[in-house]
Design a protein around this motif. Structure first.
Motif, PDB file in Angstrom:
ATOM      1  N   ARG A 135       0.837  -1.204   0.000  1.00  0.00           N
ATOM      2  CA  ARG A 135       0.000   0.000   0.000  1.00  0.00           C
ATOM      3  C   ARG A 135       0.873   1.256   0.000  1.00  0.00           C
ATOM      4  NH1 ARG A 135      -5.131   0.866   0.559  1.00  0.00           N
ATOM      5  NH2 ARG A 135      -5.532  -1.304   1.169  1.00  0.00           N
ATOM      6  N   GLY A 136       0.494   2.208  -0.855  1.00  0.00           N
ATOM      7  CA  GLY A 136       1.237   3.454  -0.967  1.00  0.00           C
ATOM      8  C   GLY A 136       2.305   3.433  -2.042  1.00  0.00           C
ATOM      9  N   LYS A 137       2.581   2.261  -2.613  1.00  0.00           N
ATOM     10  CA  LYS A 137       3.615   2.169  -3.639  1.00  0.00           C
ATOM     11  C   LYS A 137       3.060   2.559  -5.007  1.00  0.00           C
ATOM     12  CE  LYS A 137       6.800  -1.044  -5.911  1.00  0.00           C
ATOM     13  NZ  LYS A 137       7.267  -2.443  -6.013  1.00  0.00           N
ATOM     14  N   SER A 174      -9.402   5.128  -1.776  1.00  0.00           N
ATOM     15  CA  SER A 174     -10.728   4.813  -2.308  1.00  0.00           C
ATOM     16  C   SER A 174     -10.726   3.584  -3.214  1.00  0.00           C
ATOM     17  CB  SER A 174     -11.271   6.015  -3.098  1.00  0.00           C
ATOM     18  OG  SER A 174     -10.407   6.340  -4.175  1.00  0.00           O
ATOM     19  N   ASP A 175      -9.544   3.145  -3.640  1.00  0.00           N
ATOM     20  CA  ASP A 175      -9.461   1.979  -4.525  1.00  0.00           C
ATOM     21  C   ASP A 175      -9.682   0.657  -3.791  1.00  0.00           C
ATOM     22  OD1 ASP A 175      -8.916   3.398  -6.889  1.00  0.00           O
ATOM     23  OD2 ASP A 175      -6.804   3.583  -6.331  1.00  0.00           O
ATOM     24  N   GLY A 176      -9.647   0.695  -2.456  1.00  0.00           N
ATOM     25  CA  GLY A 176      -9.798  -0.553  -1.708  1.00  0.00           C
ATOM     26  C   GLY A 176      -8.518  -1.379  -1.764  1.00  0.00           C
ATOM     27  N   ASN A 177      -8.679  -2.693  -1.703  1.00  0.00           N
ATOM     28  CA  ASN A 177      -7.493  -3.566  -1.702  1.00  0.00           C
ATOM     29  C   ASN A 177      -7.278  -4.301  -3.019  1.00  0.00           C
ATOM     30  OD1 ASN A 177      -9.649  -5.287  -1.544  1.00  0.00           O
ATOM     31  ND2 ASN A 177      -8.932  -6.413   0.244  1.00  0.00           N
ATOM     32  N   ARG A 178      -8.072  -3.976  -4.038  1.00  0.00           N
ATOM     33  CA  ARG A 178      -7.878  -4.584  -5.362  1.00  0.00           C
ATOM     34  C   ARG A 178      -8.049  -3.522  -6.443  1.00  0.00           C
ATOM     35  NH1 ARG A 178     -10.056  -9.051  -2.641  1.00  0.00           N
ATOM     36  NH2 ARG A 178      -8.859 -10.977  -2.956  1.00  0.00           N
ATOM     37  N   VAL A 179      -7.154  -3.559  -7.418  1.00  0.00           N
ATOM     38  CA  VAL A 179      -7.187  -2.614  -8.530  1.00  0.00           C
ATOM     39  C   VAL A 179      -6.978  -3.384  -9.821  1.00  0.00           C
ATOM     40  CG1 VAL A 179      -6.082  -0.618  -9.610  1.00  0.00           C
ATOM     41  CG2 VAL A 179      -6.299  -0.728  -7.119  1.00  0.00           C
ATOM     42  N   HIS A 210      -5.423  -7.842 -18.885  1.00  0.00           N
ATOM     43  CA  HIS A 210      -5.487  -7.053 -17.660  1.00  0.00           C
ATOM     44  C   HIS A 210      -4.597  -7.680 -16.596  1.00  0.00           C
ATOM     45  CE1 HIS A 210      -9.064  -9.794 -17.806  1.00  0.00           C
ATOM     46  NE2 HIS A 210      -8.330 -10.329 -16.848  1.00  0.00           N
ATOM     47  N   ALA A 211      -4.288  -6.903 -15.583  1.00  0.00           N
ATOM     48  CA  ALA A 211      -3.537  -7.377 -14.417  1.00  0.00           C
ATOM     49  C   ALA A 211      -4.323  -6.986 -13.168  1.00  0.00           C
ATOM     50  CB  ALA A 211      -2.145  -6.763 -14.374  1.00  0.00           C
ATOM     51  N   LEU A 212      -4.515  -7.947 -12.280  1.00  0.00           N
ATOM     52  CA  LEU A 212      -5.245  -7.692 -11.044  1.00  0.00           C
ATOM     53  C   LEU A 212      -4.242  -7.448  -9.920  1.00  0.00           C
ATOM     54  CD1 LEU A 212      -7.977  -7.587  -9.605  1.00  0.00           C
ATOM     55  CD2 LEU A 212      -7.755 -10.042  -9.176  1.00  0.00           C
ATOM     56  N   LEU A 213      -4.322  -6.274  -9.321  1.00  0.00           N
ATOM     57  CA  LEU A 213      -3.400  -5.892  -8.254  1.00  0.00           C
ATOM     58  C   LEU A 213      -4.071  -6.073  -6.904  1.00  0.00           C
ATOM     59  CD1 LEU A 213      -1.918  -2.577  -9.685  1.00  0.00           C
ATOM     60  CD2 LEU A 213      -1.198  -4.918 -10.111  1.00  0.00           C
ATOM     61  N   GLU A 214      -3.355  -6.694  -5.986  1.00  0.00           N
ATOM     62  CA  GLU A 214      -3.816  -6.820  -4.603  1.00  0.00           C
ATOM     63  C   GLU A 214      -2.976  -5.883  -3.745  1.00  0.00           C
ATOM     64  OE1 GLU A 214      -3.621 -10.882  -3.465  1.00  0.00           O
ATOM     65  OE2 GLU A 214      -5.222 -11.508  -4.833  1.00  0.00           O
ATOM     66  N   ILE A 215      -3.632  -4.916  -3.146  1.00  0.00           N
ATOM     67  CA  ILE A 215      -2.948  -3.926  -2.327  1.00  0.00           C
ATOM     68  C   ILE A 215      -2.815  -4.482  -0.918  1.00  0.00           C
ATOM     69  CG2 ILE A 215      -2.888  -1.534  -1.595  1.00  0.00           C
ATOM     70  CD1 ILE A 215      -2.901  -1.911  -4.619  1.00  0.00           C
ATOM     71  N   ASN A 235      -1.389  -4.425   3.039  1.00  0.00           N
ATOM     72  CA  ASN A 235      -1.051  -3.469   4.094  1.00  0.00           C
ATOM     73  C   ASN A 235       0.292  -3.767   4.744  1.00  0.00           C
ATOM     74  OD1 ASN A 235      -3.449  -1.921   3.926  1.00  0.00           O
ATOM     75  ND2 ASN A 235      -4.554  -3.530   5.017  1.00  0.00           N
ATOM     76  N   GLY A 236       0.885  -4.896   4.399  1.00  0.00           N
ATOM     77  CA  GLY A 236       2.160  -5.287   5.015  1.00  0.00           C
ATOM     78  C   GLY A 236       2.058  -6.699   5.545  1.00  0.00           C
ATOM     79  N   PRO A 237       3.182  -7.281   5.937  1.00  0.00           N
ATOM     80  CA  PRO A 237       3.166  -8.651   6.454  1.00  0.00           C
ATOM     81  C   PRO A 237       2.364  -8.772   7.744  1.00  0.00           C
ATOM     82  CG  PRO A 237       5.308  -7.628   6.835  1.00  0.00           C
ATOM     83  CD  PRO A 237       4.539  -6.686   5.961  1.00  0.00           C
TER      84      PRO A 237
END
Length: 210
Positions: free
Chosen positions: A21-23, A54-59, A86-91, A93-95
């Motif tokens: 997240r944040g990258k 606002s994107d949540g945890n998937r983009v 397409h590419a599905l991104l999972e955001i 929060n860290g380990p």
């Protein structure tokens, strides 16, 4: 006069990528590429998207978005695309740290639940009566607790479950996936397909509203 050759980019998107997240998402994070060395390095650092809260945890990153970004950077490049559009991104929060108390509680819950399931199954099919009858047929004697059958049978249940799930702790017997792994894979594929469909629907609504 020598004609200038058109640069070509061969690109294949990764199906699913985990991003912290944040990258800031760059093309090199979500795609494999083949191009001339100077262009390939430049394209790997190309910024594609900056996730927000606002994107949540998937983009979902669509190939059309990527092509537009690449054309803005290198207008005359020829793009050859392979694989998924397409590419599905999972955001992430860290380990996540493993909590020993939670692991023990889940283990106890599964252990007790599995034990009760097996016991109820044996009660439904009268397994004790079956063992008693088999023992009587083999020896000619009646025995209320035919341990010579019950003990190997109990051991066989455990061994059979390990063979069925292809695991004993972290060790695998072979490379063949277990039924549980296949079910988890199918579940994840269904979730990904649902998310992709919903994201395309949102993208379509956003474009219509502009």
């Amino acid at each position: 006069m020598k004609r200038e050759s058109i640069p070509i980019l061969y690109i294949r998107l990764r199906r699913r990528v985990q991003i912290a997240r944040g990258k800031t998402i760059r093309l090199g994070d979500i795609a494999q590429m083949i191009a001339s060395p100077e262009q390939e390095q430049k394209l790997k650092e190309l910024i594609i998207y900056k996730p927000s809260r606002s994107d949540g945890n998937r983009v979902l990153i669509d190939m059309m978005m990527i092509i537009q970004k690449i054309k803005d950077e290198i207008p005359h490049i020829q793009i050859e695309h392979f694989g998924e559009p397409h590419a599905l991104l999972e955001i992430a929060n860290g380990p996540v740290k493993a909590r020993l108390t939670l692991i023990i509680l889940v283990w106890l819950l599964l252990f007790i639940g599995a034990g009760l399931t097996i016991m109820n199954f044996h009660a439904d099919v009268s397994m004790l009566a079956v063992h008693q009858r088999i023992y009587e047929m083999l020896t000619g004697k009646k025995e209320n607790h035919p341990l010579v059958l019950q003990i190997p049978y109990s051991i066989g249940i455990g061994v059979g479950m390990m063979i069925f799930f292809n695991h004993i702790f972290k060790k695998r017997f072979n490379e063949e996936p277990s039924p549980l792994e296949l079910e988890m894979y199918n579940y994840q594929e269904n979730v990904n397909q649902y998310v992709i469909t919903e994201e395309y629907h949102r993208i379509h609504e956003r474009r219509e509203s502009e």
